[in-house]
Motif scaffolding. Structure first.
Motif, PDB file in Angstrom:
ATOM      1  N   GLY A 416       0.577  -1.291   0.157  1.00 66.05           N
ATOM      2  CA  GLY A 416       0.188  -0.087  -0.266  1.00 66.05           C
ATOM      3  C   GLY A 416       0.814   1.131   0.204  1.00 66.05           C
ATOM      4  O   GLY A 416       1.924   1.438   0.180  1.00 66.05           O
ATOM      5  N   CYS A 417      -0.332   2.365  -0.251  1.00 66.52           N
ATOM      6  CA  CYS A 417       0.707   4.162   0.186  1.00 66.52           C
ATOM      7  C   CYS A 417      -0.869   4.743  -0.172  1.00 66.52           C
ATOM      8  O   CYS A 417      -1.924   4.101   0.246  1.00 66.52           O
ATOM      9  CB  CYS A 417       1.204   3.806  -1.389  1.00 66.52           C
ATOM     10  SG  CYS A 417       0.432   3.641  -3.045  1.00 66.52           S
ATOM     11  N   MET A 418      -0.411   6.100   0.000  1.00 63.79           N
ATOM     12  CA  MET A 418      -0.844   6.756  -0.080  1.00 63.79           C
ATOM     13  C   MET A 418      -2.584   7.406  -1.081  1.00 63.79           C
ATOM     14  O   MET A 418      -3.539   7.418  -1.251  1.00 63.79           O
ATOM     15  CB  MET A 418      -0.979   8.429   0.389  1.00 63.79           C
ATOM     16  CG  MET A 418      -0.422   8.238   2.155  1.00 63.79           C
ATOM     17  SD  MET A 418      -1.514   7.996   3.204  1.00 63.79           S
ATOM     18  CE  MET A 418      -3.068   8.589   2.891  1.00 63.79           C
ATOM     19  N   TYR A 419      -1.017   6.889  -2.087  1.00 56.35           N
ATOM     20  CA  TYR A 419      -1.869   6.693  -3.226  1.00 56.35           C
ATOM     21  C   TYR A 419      -1.463   6.095  -4.451  1.00 56.35           C
ATOM     22  O   TYR A 419      -0.372   6.097  -4.574  1.00 56.35           O
ATOM     23  CB  TYR A 419      -1.834   8.908  -3.896  1.00 56.35           C
ATOM     24  CG  TYR A 419       0.137   8.658  -4.348  1.00 56.35           C
ATOM     25  CD1 TYR A 419      -0.381   9.046  -5.886  1.00 56.35           C
ATOM     26  CD2 TYR A 419       0.787   9.551  -3.867  1.00 56.35           C
ATOM     27  CE1 TYR A 419       0.993   9.358  -6.286  1.00 56.35           C
ATOM     28  CE2 TYR A 419       2.113   9.860  -3.992  1.00 56.35           C
ATOM     29  CZ  TYR A 419       1.858   9.637  -5.349  1.00 56.35           C
ATOM     30  OH  TYR A 419       3.208   9.942  -5.830  1.00 56.35           O
ATOM     31  N   SER A 420      -1.307   6.030  -5.355  1.00 57.06           N
ATOM     32  CA  SER A 420      -0.907   5.511  -6.558  1.00 57.06           C
ATOM     33  C   SER A 420      -1.570   6.088  -7.999  1.00 57.06           C
ATOM     34  O   SER A 420      -2.923   6.478  -8.072  1.00 57.06           O
ATOM     35  CB  SER A 420      -1.342   3.705  -6.984  1.00 57.06           C
ATOM     36  OG  SER A 420      -1.451   3.189  -5.735  1.00 57.06           O
ATOM     37  N   ILE A 421      -0.801   5.798  -9.390  1.00 58.69           N
ATOM     38  CA  ILE A 421      -1.211   6.551 -10.439  1.00 58.69           C
ATOM     39  C   ILE A 421      -0.700   5.807 -11.341  1.00 58.69           C
ATOM     40  O   ILE A 421       0.077   4.631 -11.864  1.00 58.69           O
ATOM     41  CB  ILE A 421      -0.100   7.873 -11.028  1.00 58.69           C
ATOM     42  CG1 ILE A 421      -0.555   9.333  -9.972  1.00 58.69           C
ATOM     43  CG2 ILE A 421      -0.637   8.782 -11.761  1.00 58.69           C
ATOM     44  CD1 ILE A 421       0.866  10.275 -10.169  1.00 58.69           C
ATOM     45  N   ARG A 459       4.964  12.150   1.247  1.00 54.79           N
ATOM     46  CA  ARG A 459       5.822  12.568   2.295  1.00 54.79           C
ATOM     47  C   ARG A 459       4.551  12.622   3.794  1.00 54.79           C
ATOM     48  O   ARG A 459       5.264  11.696   4.775  1.00 54.79           O
ATOM     49  CB  ARG A 459       5.712  14.546   2.949  1.00 54.79           C
ATOM     50  CG  ARG A 459       6.705  15.070   2.002  1.00 54.79           C
ATOM     51  CD  ARG A 459       8.009  14.871   2.478  1.00 54.79           C
ATOM     52  NE  ARG A 459       8.408  15.033   1.317  1.00 54.79           N
ATOM     53  CZ  ARG A 459      10.323  15.597   1.691  1.00 54.79           C
ATOM     54  NH1 ARG A 459      10.476  15.230   2.539  1.00 54.79           N
ATOM     55  NH2 ARG A 459      11.157  15.842   0.273  1.00 54.79           N
ATOM     56  N   THR A 460       3.629  12.119   3.436  1.00 55.52           N
ATOM     57  CA  THR A 460       2.696  11.253   4.603  1.00 55.52           C
ATOM     58  C   THR A 460       2.985  10.024   4.224  1.00 55.52           C
ATOM     59  O   THR A 460       3.136   9.493   5.880  1.00 55.52           O
ATOM     60  CB  THR A 460       0.990  11.835   4.623  1.00 55.52           C
ATOM     61  OG1 THR A 460       0.859  13.146   4.699  1.00 55.52           O
ATOM     62  CG2 THR A 460       0.785  10.933   5.454  1.00 55.52           C
ATOM     63  N   GLY A 461       3.063   9.397   4.102  1.00 55.62           N
ATOM     64  CA  GLY A 461       3.498   8.419   3.580  1.00 55.62           C
ATOM     65  C   GLY A 461       4.485   7.583   4.068  1.00 55.62           C
ATOM     66  O   GLY A 461       4.400   6.749   4.496  1.00 55.62           O
ATOM     67  N   MET A 462       5.799   8.669   4.035  1.00 56.45           N
ATOM     68  CA  MET A 462       6.760   8.398   4.482  1.00 56.45           C
ATOM     69  C   MET A 462       6.384   8.559   5.920  1.00 56.45           C
ATOM     70  O   MET A 462       7.455   7.545   6.471  1.00 56.45           O
ATOM     71  CB  MET A 462       7.530   8.944   3.898  1.00 56.45           C
ATOM     72  CG  MET A 462       8.163   9.246   2.236  1.00 56.45           C
ATOM     73  SD  MET A 462       9.123  10.177   1.894  1.00 56.45           S
ATOM     74  CE  MET A 462      11.021  10.189   3.101  1.00 56.45           C
ATOM     75  N   LEU A 463       5.757   9.255   6.447  1.00 52.51           N
ATOM     76  CA  LEU A 463       5.828   9.256   8.003  1.00 52.51           C
ATOM     77  C   LEU A 463       4.986   8.250   8.644  1.00 52.51           C
ATOM     78  O   LEU A 463       5.723   7.745   9.742  1.00 52.51           O
ATOM     79  CB  LEU A 463       4.799  10.511   8.653  1.00 52.51           C
ATOM     80  CG  LEU A 463       4.906  11.617   9.891  1.00 52.51           C
ATOM     81  CD1 LEU A 463       5.757  11.480  10.365  1.00 52.51           C
ATOM     82  CD2 LEU A 463       3.975  12.325   9.604  1.00 52.51           C
ATOM     83  N   ILE A 464       4.082   8.033   8.102  1.00 50.74           N
ATOM     84  CA  ILE A 464       3.705   6.486   8.193  1.00 50.74           C
ATOM     85  C   ILE A 464       3.905   5.510   8.336  1.00 50.74           C
ATOM     86  O   ILE A 464       4.677   4.410   9.536  1.00 50.74           O
ATOM     87  CB  ILE A 464       1.769   5.698   7.315  1.00 50.74           C
ATOM     88  CG1 ILE A 464       1.187   7.254   7.517  1.00 50.74           C
ATOM     89  CG2 ILE A 464       1.959   4.946   7.695  1.00 50.74           C
ATOM     90  CD1 ILE A 464       0.437   7.195   6.455  1.00 50.74           C
ATOM     91  N   ARG A 465       5.267   5.221   7.591  1.00 47.89           N
ATOM     92  CA  ARG A 465       5.850   4.246   7.545  1.00 47.89           C
ATOM     93  C   ARG A 465       7.035   4.520   8.655  1.00 47.89           C
ATOM     94  O   ARG A 465       8.134   3.606   9.105  1.00 47.89           O
ATOM     95  CB  ARG A 465       7.108   4.082   6.191  1.00 47.89           C
ATOM     96  CG  ARG A 465       6.169   3.494   5.011  1.00 47.89           C
ATOM     97  CD  ARG A 465       6.668   3.637   3.787  1.00 47.89           C
ATOM     98  NE  ARG A 465       5.929   2.721   2.593  1.00 47.89           N
ATOM     99  CZ  ARG A 465       5.096   1.952   2.643  1.00 47.89           C
ATOM    100  NH1 ARG A 465       5.188   0.765   3.102  1.00 47.89           N
ATOM    101  NH2 ARG A 465       4.455   2.142   1.751  1.00 47.89           N
ATOM    102  N   SER A 466       7.335   5.509   9.504  1.00 47.16           N
ATOM    103  CA  SER A 466       8.474   5.870   9.838  1.00 47.16           C
ATOM    104  C   SER A 466       8.162   5.567  11.795  1.00 47.16           C
ATOM    105  O   SER A 466       8.904   4.479  12.145  1.00 47.16           O
ATOM    106  CB  SER A 466       8.665   6.948  10.544  1.00 47.16           C
ATOM    107  OG  SER A 466       8.002   8.367  10.632  1.00 47.16           O
TER     108      SER A 466
END
Length: 668
Positions: A416-421, A459-466
């Motif tokens: 997963g991630c916050m968004y995908s294209i 950046r939000t996705g990176m923060l979640i993973r952190s």
């Protein structure tokens, strides 16, 4: 062909880099013949029809309905059966064949109870299944189909798929294979296998636009099924984030998770699926709220959970209130810890006047429906009592050390991630924060910078993973864990985007004007084609035929709301999978199918049960709406995968050039 070696402006360093890359490529394709064969193979794949993509959103633990929609590929298999057999067989027989494909093991048991000539039935049915399997596999390469086949019957299925009974020379050969399958007692196993293959090949890629958790009792079953599913992705939803935050150790998220499970009488997910021990909470609730009617906290039992008797409903209500009060406390502690969130005003326990039993919200005092808070001290309203602290610590350990929950959250993180294209479609669960004029809104994150649009989601996705990475700097990891709460209920959250979450007001304030949650500008403006184009431009989604696909907010189909917005450029596919939403939406969910001819939106009525599907052939009644059809059939060449394959072809052509001009030597 223009290349690095022929271009006089190419620097010697660039030539050396190109040669180095081609030397690495030559390890895989060491000769002209092998490189040429791969080019031919890739060019052939580019000319195959585009694979079918399947979009679902907001599953909310509705496992039986989700499983059935996967099995019937949103009606795609039924459509194939109708196209293949038309008027050749009766409607009842086509319905029986579809049911067999969806539930082979259960259907076989019923057939053998009533069928008088089982061998004849095996012959007819296997021929029909092979015909369906041949059709659903026609848009894939033989190699891809072969990889989808289980080892036991791989060779046999390949032979049957590529030999046709219309060829008189092969008819006896095919008949011999099927006779042998039956004579050796493998017919049942073969039927189960080929039905599973049909289900898998009917859909090439599955996209889940968030919210697997909450409401219904089967989130863990959905994730167990997805573990076995080969090609899928997820854009995280707000309810997924809540469970991820609970697993990471955010106490406010833990309280919210438990509260929602109690609200919908969904204890099965907590206790049976993940083994969360709620006995300490029950004991605490009985000690603290035994004399409280807890009327506001009576569970809702329309979410697919079992009805509760009076005694269990009363206990659930007491537990519900106990965890809700703890939630309001630990949430307020985080709001004060992070003033940059601008959510201090959501500390409503501190706004209660215990003398006149009112709560002051936005400067106005409202009478409370009840004001019994034995654990709330007026001089320190958001401090946990020693008993609450001990209970919170036990619940914290239960969530953060839970192996099964961690494995499911790891699965969501890895897919997963916050968004995908994907193929000109921008996928995200809820919102892209906007200003009133429709421009992208900047939102403050941990590092003190403001981000918008694509960068904000990344950046939000990176923060979640952190929050789950042990090597992350301690302060950033702590903030990441805290930030799960903001994502759940923060006004500028890409997963919430409302003025407030009025949980406290709904429980304790009868004036419904306080219950209103003002939607953010994205939800107000998403029917504006120019605004949608601006978002698509900001995310660098290429034209033509580009779209945003969302879930999150149920479409009120019963009131005439259209899920297709912004002149077809935005599609909202949350129609309420969970039973808890059926009354609100009037339907039981949307799914979106994107095949080589275009988009089809499928509107589903409620799924009754697997037993009904097997015994009576009852399928989900679905209405298909053609959203957008293309003038030409889309090929693999038109997709993201096609772009990558074209790049590989260009690289291989450069390798051929290097071989043929003596720049590299073949490794014969």
């Amino acid at each position: 062909m223009s290349n690095t070696f022929d271009n006089p402006n190419t620097s010697p360093l660039d030539v050396q880099k190109e040669i180095r890359y081609l030397e690495l490529l030559a390890h895989t394709f060491p000769t002209v013949a092998e490189a040429s064969t791969e080019i031919i193979n890739l060019q052939a794949i580019l000319n195959l029809p585009k694979g079918t993509e399947h979009f679902l959103a907001d599953l909310h633990g509705a496992f039986p309905a989700f499983q059935h929609v996967l099995k019937n590929a949103s009606g795609n298999i039924k459509r194939k059966v109708n196209e293949l057999f038309g008027n050749e067989v009766r409607e009842s027989e086509k319905r029986e064949l579809c049911t067999l494909i969806y539930y082979p093991e259960q259907k076989l048991e019923l057939v053998k109870q009533t069928e008088t000539d089982i061998n004849d039935w095996y012959h007819i049915t296997i021929h029909q299944l092979v015909k369906v399997c041949r059709d659903v596999s026609s848009k894939y390469t033989r190699s891809k189909v072969r990889k989808a086949l289980p080892q036991d019957f791989s060779y046999i299925i390949q032979e049957l798929l590529h030999e046709r009974t219309e060829d008189s020379d092969k008819a006896a050969y095919v008949k011999g294979i099927i006779d042998t399958i039956i004579d050796t007692g493998r017919a049942d196993d073969f039927i189960k296998t080929i039905c599973d293959v049909i289900q898998r090949l009917a859909i090439d890629k599955l996209h889940i636009l968030g919210d697997i958790f909450d409401r219904g009792p089967g989130a863990h079953l959905i994730l167990d099924l997805l573990k076995r599913y080969k090609n899928w992705d997820i854009q995280w939803g707000n309810h997924d984030i809540l469970w991820m935050g609970a697993c990471a150790g955010n106490d406010a998220c833990i309280c919210n998770v438990i509260r929602l499970c109690l609200r919908y009488a969904n204890l099965m997910t907590l206790e049976e699926a993940y083994g969360i021990n709620l006995v300490p909470l029950a004991t605490f609730a009985l000690d603290t709220y035994m004399d409280d009617p807890c009327q506001e906290f009576m569970p809702k039992t329309n979410g697919g959970s079992e009805e509760l008797d009076d005694k269990n409903a009363r206990l659930t209500a007491m537990m519900h209130k106990a965890i809700a009060v703890m939630q309001f406390k630990v949430e307020a502690q985080l709001f004060h810890k992070h003033p940059e969130w601008g959510m201090d005003d959501r500390d409503l326990l501190s706004c209660i006047n215990f003398n006149d039993k009112t709560c002051t919200i936005d400067g106005k005092a409202y009478t409370m429906s009840s004001c019994n808070f034995p654990t709330v001290k007026p001089d320190s309203p958001i401090a946990l009592t020693p008993e609450e602290e001990e209970l919170m610590a036990r619940l914290h350990r239960s969530f953060t050390t839970n192996e099964k929950l961690r494995s499911h959250i790891k699965l969501i993180l890895s897919h997963g991630c916050m968004y995908s294209i994907i193929n000109h479609n921008l996928l995200f669960h809820a919102s892209c924060p906007l200003n009133e004029d429709g421009s992208l809104k900047e939102v403050l994150l941990y590092d003190g910078h403001r981000y918008k649009g694509k960068e904000l989601m990344h950046r939000t996705g990176m923060l979640i993973r952190s929050a789950f990475q042990g090597d992350t700097e301690a302060a950033e990891r702590e903030y990441g864990i805290d930030y799960f709460l903001y994502l759940w209920c923060g006004p500028d959250s890409i997963l919430f985007d409302k003025s407030k979450m009025a949980t406290f007001e709904r429980y304790f304030i009868t004036d419904k004007s306080t219950h209103k949650e003002e939607k953010g500008n994205y939800f107000k403006l998403r029917d504006n084609e120019q605004v949608v184009d601006r978002i698509l431009d900001a995310f660098e989604v290429e034209t033509p035929n580009r779209h945003i696909i969302n879930g999150h907010v149920p479409v009120h189909a019963a009131e005439g709301e259209n899920p297709i917005k912004a002149n077809g450029k935005l599609m909202v596919i949350d129609g309420g999978f969970s039973q808890a939403y059926h009354k609100t939406t009037g339907i039981a969910g949307y799914t979106l199918v994107y095949h080589s001819r275009g988009f089809q939106l499928v509107q589903h009525e409620p799924f009754t049960s697997e037993e009904d599907a097997v015994r009576t052939g009852a399928d989900i009644k679905s209405t298909t709406q053609i959203v957008e059809m293309t003038s030409h059939r889309m090929l693999v060449a038109d997709t993201d995968i096609g772009k990558e394959l074209k790049r590989q072809v260009e690289d291989l052509k450069k390798l051929l050039y290097a071989y043929r001009h003596g720049i590299l030597k073949e490794k014969r």
